[in-house]
Design a protein around this motif. Structure first.
Motif, short mmCIF file in Angstrom:
data_model
loop_
_atom_site.label_atom_id
_atom_site.label_comp_id
_atom_site.label_asym_id
_atom_site.label_seq_id
_atom_site.Cartn_x
_atom_site.Cartn_y
_atom_site.Cartn_z
N GLY A 113 0.83 -1.21 0.00
CA GLY A 113 0.00 0.00 0.00
C GLY A 113 0.86 1.25 0.00
O GLY A 113 0.58 2.21 -0.74
N PHE A 114 1.90 1.25 0.83
CA PHE A 114 2.82 2.40 0.86
C PHE A 114 3.52 2.57 -0.49
O PHE A 114 3.72 3.69 -0.95
N LEU B 140 6.92 2.88 6.65
CA LEU B 140 6.52 1.84 7.58
C LEU B 140 7.17 2.06 8.95
O LEU B 140 6.52 1.94 9.98
N LEU B 141 8.45 2.42 8.95
CA LEU B 141 9.15 2.70 10.21
C LEU B 141 8.56 3.91 10.91
O LEU B 141 8.34 3.89 12.13
N VAL B 142 8.27 4.96 10.16
CA VAL B 142 7.65 6.16 10.76
C VAL B 142 6.27 5.82 11.30
O VAL B 142 5.88 6.26 12.39
N LEU C 142 5.00 6.29 15.07
CA LEU C 142 3.78 7.03 15.42
C LEU C 142 2.77 6.14 16.14
O LEU C 142 2.10 6.58 17.08
N GLY C 143 2.69 4.87 15.72
CA GLY C 143 1.82 3.92 16.41
C GLY C 143 2.25 3.73 17.85
O GLY C 143 1.42 3.63 18.76
N GLY C 144 3.57 3.68 18.08
CA GLY C 144 4.10 3.57 19.44
C GLY C 144 3.74 4.78 20.28
O GLY C 144 3.42 4.66 21.46
N LEU C 145 3.79 5.97 19.66
CA LEU C 145 3.40 7.18 20.39
C LEU C 145 1.91 7.15 20.73
O LEU C 145 1.51 7.51 21.85
#
Length: 193
Positions: free
Chosen positions: A35-36, A65-67, A71-74
């Motif tokens: 998708g990315f 994907l890393l970003v 952001l998911g971790g935040l």
């Protein structure tokens, strides 16, 4: 003949239970990655055609994907989101075969175990020590999962007296690797007393 059939059935079943969550995880990441790549292809056309053997869209997809994971971790730090994820795990993901073991091994691999993670233990059974994973302890007893080598996600669960259980001060992924290698390196874990 019956023991061979039982061995084949349990081994194949264990393999399915091991591979299913792994395939699910890889499939999800590949879908997100693809998708990315589609979204970032116009931007990638402005980048050099090939860099270290990758085209621009692949590099941007991996970075995105890393970003996204960061952001998911935040977002996961927000208490409401933690409660929502916990509810999802309790009601849905806990029913996915091998999810708890995979979650514990991943947490151990990155050095971030929590109170819900399985803990590696040795259980004294007379003259022998059995390697297992502590699932729960209360009222003088422990619920211990004993994996069958070489797979860590098939085995049996037993309730044992807490006095027979010794915790191993190692991450679960190291113990799982030893089990995968049929116990190689596990003798050093036996208490010397």
């Amino acid at each position: 003949m019956k023991s061979i059939k039982t061995f084949l059935v349990t081994t194949i079943t264990g393999g399915i239970l091991f591979l299913l969550p792994l395939i699910l995880l890889v499939t999800v990441f590949m879908k997100i990655h693809n998708g990315f790549v589609k979204i970032l292809t116009p931007l990638a056309k402005k980048m050099p055609d090939i860099f270290l053997g990758f085209d621009g869209s692949q590099i941007l997809a991996v970075l995105s994907l890393l970003v996204s994971c960061f952001l998911g971790g935040l977002i996961f730090r927000i208490s409401f989101v933690k409660r929502l994820v916990s509810m999802l795990e309790d009601n849905v993901l806990s029913h996915v075969p091998g999810y708890t073991m995979m979650k514990s091994m991943t947490a151990g691999a990155i050095g971030k175990e929590n109170e819900d993670s399985l803990k590696p233990v040795l259980v004294n059974d007379g003259d022998t020590w059995n390697i297992g994973f502590l699932a729960e302890e209360a009222e003088g007893f422990c619920a211990v999962f004993f994996p069958e080598a070489p797979l860590c996600n098939s085995g049996e669960l037993k309730i044992v007296p807490a006095a027979t259980v010794r915790k191993i001060d190692l991450p679960i992924n190291k113990v799982a690797l030893s089990i995968k290698n049929f116990g190689k390196g596990s003798i050093q874990w036996v208490p010397k007393d």
